[in-house]
Design an enzyme around this catalytic site. Sequence first.
Site, PDB file in Angstrom:
ATOM      1  N   HIS A 138       4.337  -1.299   1.117  1.00 38.41           N
ATOM      2  CA  HIS A 138       5.116  -1.541  -0.101  1.00 38.41           C
ATOM      3  C   HIS A 138       5.679  -2.958  -0.086  1.00 38.41           C
ATOM      4  CE1 HIS A 138       5.080   2.782  -1.094  1.00 38.41           C
ATOM      5  NE2 HIS A 138       5.448   2.392  -2.291  1.00 38.41           N
ATOM      6  N   TRP A 153       2.360  13.388  -4.596  1.00 36.42           N
ATOM      7  CA  TRP A 153       2.181  12.576  -5.808  1.00 36.42           C
ATOM      8  C   TRP A 153       0.983  11.653  -5.682  1.00 36.42           C
ATOM      9  CZ3 TRP A 153       2.521   7.473  -7.566  1.00 36.42           C
ATOM     10  CH2 TRP A 153       2.859   6.517  -6.612  1.00 36.42           C
ATOM     11  N   HIS A 205      -2.032  10.043   0.804  1.00 42.19           N
ATOM     12  CA  HIS A 205      -1.512  11.089   1.689  1.00 42.19           C
ATOM     13  C   HIS A 205      -2.611  11.603   2.616  1.00 42.19           C
ATOM     14  CE1 HIS A 205       0.677  14.513   3.154  1.00 42.19           C
ATOM     15  NE2 HIS A 205      -0.273  15.318   2.712  1.00 42.19           N
ATOM     16  N   GLN A 258       4.281  14.005  -0.262  1.00 44.05           N
ATOM     17  CA  GLN A 258       3.017  14.605   0.161  1.00 44.05           C
ATOM     18  C   GLN A 258       2.108  14.931  -1.018  1.00 44.05           C
ATOM     19  OE1 GLN A 258       4.476  17.910   2.320  1.00 44.05           O
ATOM     20  NE2 GLN A 258       4.681  16.803   4.246  1.00 44.05           N
TER      21      GLN A 258
END
Lengths: 443, 443
Positions: A372, A334, A339, A332
């Site tokens: 990703h 980085w 986010h 939440q």
Amino acid sequence: NRGPINKGELWVNFLSCHKTQQSLLSSASGYSNYRGVLNWCVVMLVLSNARLFLENLLRYGILVDPIQVISLFLNDPYSWPAACLVIGRFNVKTLAVPLCLSLSAQGSFTELVGFLVHCTNMAVMLTFPAAVVLLVPSVTPVGGVFVLGTYTILFLKLYSYKDVNMWCRELSTVKAKKLARSLSCPSGQTLNGGDRQVCYPGNLTIRDMYYFVFAPTLCYELNFPRSPNIRMSFLLRRLFEMVRKYLIFLLSFHQWMIPIIQSSMKPLEDMDLSRMTERLLRLAVPNHLMWLMFFYWFFHSSLNFTAELLRFGDRQFYKDWWNSESVTYFWQNWNIPVHKWCLRHFYKPLLRRGFSKKVSQSAVFFLSAFFHEYLVSVPLRMFRLWAFMGMMAQLPLAWFVGHFLRGNYGNAAVWISIIIGQPFAVLMYVHDYYVLHYRQEAD
Amino acid sequence: NRGPINKGELWVNFLSCHKTQQSLLSSASGYSNYRGVLNWCVVMLVLSNARLFLENLLRYGILVDPIQVISLFLNDPYSWPAACLVIGRFNVKTLAVPLCLSLSAQGSFTELVGFLVHCTNMAVMLTFPAAVVLLVPSVTPVGGVFVLGTYTILFLKLYSYKDVNMWCRELSTVKAKKLARSLSCPSGQTLNGGDRQVCYPGNLTIRDMYYFVFAPTLCYELNFPRSPNIRMSFLLRRLFEMVRKYLIFLLSFHQWMIPIIQSSMKPLEDMDLSRMTERLLRLAVPNHLMWLMFFYWFFHSSLNFTAELLRFGDRQFYKDWWNSESVTYFWQNWNIPVHKWCLRHFYKPLLRRGFSKKVSQSAVFFLSAFFHEYLVSVPLRMFRLWAFMGMMAQLPLAWFVGHFLRGNYGNAAVWISIIIGQPFAVLMYVHDYYVLHYRQEAD
């Protein structure tokens, strides 16, 4: 002054030089000041890495080659497919969106037609660059990641742009019905920065669109907070940091990671478990340091540089993830732009549609895992699910850390998962890529 | 609940999702909570060393050999010169001292004769074991260090014993003249532990002497503080720690330091500067960890074990040297028994004789340097001045750190001097020892 009484007192002082007390390290002493241990850790880390640096230099010499750096992006230096792809398509896509939206604002489109055009545009934005990267052989993996990364960011931005404008349109319909006061534009007066507040549909200009595309955020807003002016010293410091970090990054990659990865191929092929673990741990340190450098380079230097240049006020690109005591807190904090986007355009809409918190949270991780995988598999032209599984593994890990570890132990667990998890996935991909490309050639 | 007004409020919340703020790492943010960084350091250190451990095991296999461990102390396992030397001479020396002192207490000796006998005894105590170690070829370096260490401790203890008894004698003479109240024995009543207080010359017994010889202190006192009873759990925990640390110590030495030292010989012979630096840094980590283990083993586990066994109350064998911000603070706090002895029997007497603080402090370092050299050169049968110079180099280092570095920087400087300084001296001795013994054989 040296009389017998004084001497006597002195002697008593000498004669009893012990008193009952505990050693500091005994638990009975109640002592807990280990401030110096932090310095010890830092000194040990610096010395260990200085040693590794020297050993590396002695063993391999200087490996960085400027020509090779360029060829990471291009196979053939005279055709620039990645760059052309970015610049050309980027503008077409970007221009299409405000055009559609201003048409729908004027009521030329029905809601349904607008929705269909938007969906087509978005789908093409994800699939077309992927197809180009997969099919044009001169696109290298690094170039591919760059192209797909840019398009993913654009995708998320335009998704947000469309959502916010849709909300504004709905709101203006409600207002027209209820004659409520203008909520989407609370006041028409100028801000202290001198920038006028904009109301829907006054925001549907190409200038506004381009500002949002280049602004360091993924969430669209009609009136972004602006800083009063560009601080040149701040700008130059960030620019200097960017260049320096980029050079250190390249140097570390060539000098440090490539030799380790190359020397890992043999143990990986033989599936020699103890040697694989050794290589993994050896790779973990440079990989982690490079990730930290990338974090600082991108989230602090580059985004702050862009924000300063565009007088963008909100510089919260990351929070204090280094203190995170749970995996959830880390994810939440980085990467605040992503986010924020996930929260605003994915998690909260899911909640409003009646899904539970757990399901919505898992869905966010699933979306993240998809992107990703998309950003890794397509440029490598190799569909393994390591990145996807790596992201999805965060869910059970978050559950475990959240339930069993607290405070410093939780923090250490998060660090370990970052330090070990990444090089594990990297080694997996590198191994598969190597087997696919180089063993075929060798056969 | 999902009416238009609520929706409107929700929308406003959505529409402005940015606010003007700085990044946490910008100096303007005023943020300073890097608690997680300590955990990061610990995790990185553990992982780096796990990697080194695994690499070492893969490269060298298991090197520890129980027979070889014993042969460190002895060349010929059937003659135990070191042990015999310790046990035999130890008792002779120890018994001689209270005998002399009780004779002088009774006035049988004049002060001068007593002084001469004492000086002879002390001189023999330092020279005789040194001569044996130098001349008997079956004494190994490790055995030699053990013998000389024991005799040095005994020397310091007996010096203190003689000093305190001399002060008591002087005091009793003064008292006899002035009829002052008994300062050397403030009250004859029993302590709460049940032990009777002893007065001079009632302390001159063989039992009292032996208690002092085995007690974990170098400073004699007539009535040591005693703990009320022996805590078995404490005793067993310390014993367990001693055994465990000793095994880890041996393992690290054979598995980790010996290979590095062996591989350092070639660069040292060739005077290859960059490779020498690399070996030095490589040696620094195991050497430092072993020094820390030795510190814990000796100063915490062993001395606490002995103290518990002898019901010795004063357990302050070290203070918080790990937080030391100056070199002087480190030397004053890491080895309290020696520091106390130096202060009581060397530094303060020098001050009383009119020497300045600086001269006295330098003299203490000089004495310490002498004993360091004595404990290293004699067992190695090789008179280089590396240990002596290492100790004397602490003086300019202390001056530099004290004048130019404060707080955490001072602390880091102390750590660096400990971590780098020791392996430097170790490498020097090992190199000279190797050149002297093995190259001769090779020629």
